[in-house]
Design a protein around this motif. Sequence first.
Motif, PDB file in Angstrom:
ATOM      1  N   THR A 250      -1.767  -2.336  -5.560  1.00  0.00           N
ATOM      2  CA  THR A 250      -1.142  -1.142  -6.126  1.00  0.00           C
ATOM      3  C   THR A 250      -1.300   0.028  -5.166  1.00  0.00           C
ATOM      4  O   THR A 250      -2.011  -0.054  -4.163  1.00  0.00           O
ATOM      5  N   GLY A 251      -0.647   1.134  -5.499  1.00  0.00           N
ATOM      6  CA  GLY A 251      -0.756   2.313  -4.672  1.00  0.00           C
ATOM      7  C   GLY A 251       0.352   2.413  -3.651  1.00  0.00           C
ATOM      8  O   GLY A 251       1.293   1.608  -3.622  1.00  0.00           O
ATOM      9  N   GLU A 344     -10.532  -2.612  -8.104  1.00  0.00           N
ATOM     10  CA  GLU A 344     -10.923  -2.060  -9.404  1.00  0.00           C
ATOM     11  C   GLU A 344     -10.836  -3.142 -10.470  1.00  0.00           C
ATOM     12  O   GLU A 344      -9.821  -3.831 -10.591  1.00  0.00           O
ATOM     13  N   ARG A 355      -7.112  -4.802  -9.564  1.00  0.00           N
ATOM     14  CA  ARG A 355      -6.219  -4.158  -8.609  1.00  0.00           C
ATOM     15  C   ARG A 355      -6.910  -3.897  -7.270  1.00  0.00           C
ATOM     16  O   ARG A 355      -8.078  -3.503  -7.232  1.00  0.00           O
ATOM     17  N   ARG A 357      -6.680  -1.217  -4.507  1.00  0.00           N
ATOM     18  CA  ARG A 357      -6.167   0.149  -4.488  1.00  0.00           C
ATOM     19  C   ARG A 357      -5.908   0.600  -3.056  1.00  0.00           C
ATOM     20  O   ARG A 357      -6.827   1.028  -2.340  1.00  0.00           O
ATOM     21  N   SER A 396      -8.037  12.185  -6.073  1.00  0.00           N
ATOM     22  CA  SER A 396      -6.875  11.853  -6.895  1.00  0.00           C
ATOM     23  C   SER A 396      -6.064  13.108  -7.201  1.00  0.00           C
ATOM     24  O   SER A 396      -6.607  14.215  -7.329  1.00  0.00           O
ATOM     25  N   THR A 414      -4.849   4.124 -13.610  1.00  0.00           N
ATOM     26  CA  THR A 414      -3.898   4.403 -12.527  1.00  0.00           C
ATOM     27  C   THR A 414      -4.355   5.558 -11.642  1.00  0.00           C
ATOM     28  O   THR A 414      -3.651   5.919 -10.690  1.00  0.00           O
ATOM     29  N   ASP A 417      -4.377   5.464  -7.659  1.00  0.00           N
ATOM     30  CA  ASP A 417      -3.159   5.116  -6.924  1.00  0.00           C
ATOM     31  C   ASP A 417      -2.445   6.331  -6.344  1.00  0.00           C
ATOM     32  O   ASP A 417      -1.522   6.173  -5.540  1.00  0.00           O
TER      33      ASP A 417
END
Length: 689
Positions: A250-251, A344, A355, A357, A396, A414, A417
Amino acid sequence: MRRLLPLLSTTPHAGGRSALTCRYRCGDACFQEVPNTSDNEYAGDIIARALSRRSMVRAAAVVTVAAAAGTTGVLGGPGAGEAVAAPVTHGGRGHGRHPGPDGARGLRFSPVAPNTDDKVTVPAGYTQDVVIRWGDPILRGAPAFHPDRQSARAQAGQFGYNNDFLSLLPLRGERGRQVLVANHEYTDEVLMFRGYDPENPTREQVEIAWAAHGLSVVVVQEEHRSGRLTPVPRHRLNRRLTATSLFKVTGPAAGSPLLRTSADPTGTRVLGTLNNCAGGETPWGTTLHGEENFNQYFANGSSATDRRYGIGAGASERKWERFDKRFDVAREPNESHRFGWVVELDPYDPDWTPRKRTALGRFKHEAAQPRLTDDGRPVVYMGDDERFDYFYKFVSSRRMKRGDSRAAREHNRTLLDEGTLYVAKLSGDSPQEVDGSGRLPADGEFDGSGVWIPLATGDVSHVPGMTADEVYVFTRAAADKVGATKMDRPEDVEPSPRTGRVYVALTNNTDRGKPGKPGADEANPRNANKHGQILELAENWDDPTSDGFAWRLFLVAGDPKDPSTYFAGFPKEKVSPISCPDNVAFDPHGNLWISTDGNKLGSHDGLFGVATHGERRGELKQFLTVPTGAETCGPVIQERRVLVAVQHPGEVDGASVEKPASTWPDGPGRLVRPAVVAVWRRDGRDIGV
């Protein structure tokens, strides 16, 4: 016939590690050429040019939060444009103090003496027990461990090998139960299998090793009136994630052409997680796991595909490429790009796919520990465990939602990300006085200022000549380009939940000052640094976008009798000797606990507690030691219990299943097994009070 391992007892190794450890843990990283050959400058004048007046003023304004004991510390300079680390109000640098007789609260125990005993040694008045060992069944249908009946299927339902990072989380609604999460960094095949031939491993051995890597989630039950923990087999939350489990990418780099392979043309689905070292816990109840020395699992690399990560040009140590082409870089050049991330995991949701990241960058992640800014944004601190590499942070762009609703949980999963990835650059305030000996400057401390240099935000690169995808996948190269400060193996990075100060464990760097290599600077003040140090920095939490910080060295490790050592100004005749700090954690009283890796003082590795505030700031005491060949990992410090992961016991040059170097934990005639150990007071009272 068992093949002998070549030269394992004759080659000198960095720190106190055995050659066997270097071979299986990191692919002999210390014997390879230093990957960082960039020509970054180190003198204070270059950072002064890099720092804007805005950054310097912000760094000078950093104020740490008052500790619960009432001590307030300020890291900041007295003049405009300066960002020096002023003395903390702890009563001076070891002069004129009158500390009480019992030690700092949380550290009131008799320190364990350095030793080489083949056991876990704890202070007087404390006791211990093994919580869980490699091979203990945790999933339904998994058999009991048998050294001569191992199988990949069995291992996939059993606790993995070489436990490292540990997290112990509350489990609501189930009295006396907690959720234990563990990393399994790597495998020692020569200590796992009888008659192991390192040149010709069997498919079954390779598949067992795949299943022994990864992560374990297991619910544990606390025994009433003691600190003993017992695994709860077949609990609904128990889980194993291995080198063949599914992970999502993801990301901002997800789907990048740099992450696409023949098996995954989308660049978003990866099989496995490898070499998970330390990690972290998020405020929203997930755990983070750093993929570290992933390079050693891949074969047939080249300078074009490696981009400074240390993938060898020939066969890998474990020969996995013979059984799965994804480990052959010549055949799958992008597969290695899919490792080296922060993973994560949600331990409370066994159906949630973990995920990777990408917004947190790709390098040899030792750990990833977040904290929240004043406006609720997570900031994640990360170290890259390599000689002359860097430490980083991610901020973030989104705020955490409070509460346990499904919507809040989905939102919080999330948060990692979207945001900005930074790398650190440091300057000392007395660079002309740093001569590589470790002698303190005239101001009495190694200290100075620093700046966080942005690398990428979302799909925007801040590094000239590199796309955002390239910054995330080749983060080391991006940090080279912006001139980050080369450090002495930054490993675990932990922010204090009490003061907000951030502590960076710098394990060692015996290449510092060698011909053609960078010399000492104020943050890394000793040449041929074999004992390491711990850096303390402070930021302005009122402004999460602030790019300046102040720093000082909190500890310069080694024998206290060595004049190059420093213990935050505490009298050195009153501290325990410590070498090679690795993982760090905080106890409920704000003390920093340090586990070591590769003790170069002639004794076994151990766990230490040190006061970070008050009149005893810098008072360091050894709490335990681990068995022969072992490393102390994953400390968890609760009010009534200390947990450590005893990693690679018996990992001594020339050792094998047939010729063990340790009998821990089950005694003579039994296979040596990594395990998690709990320690508690016999009288049931809190640790160290």
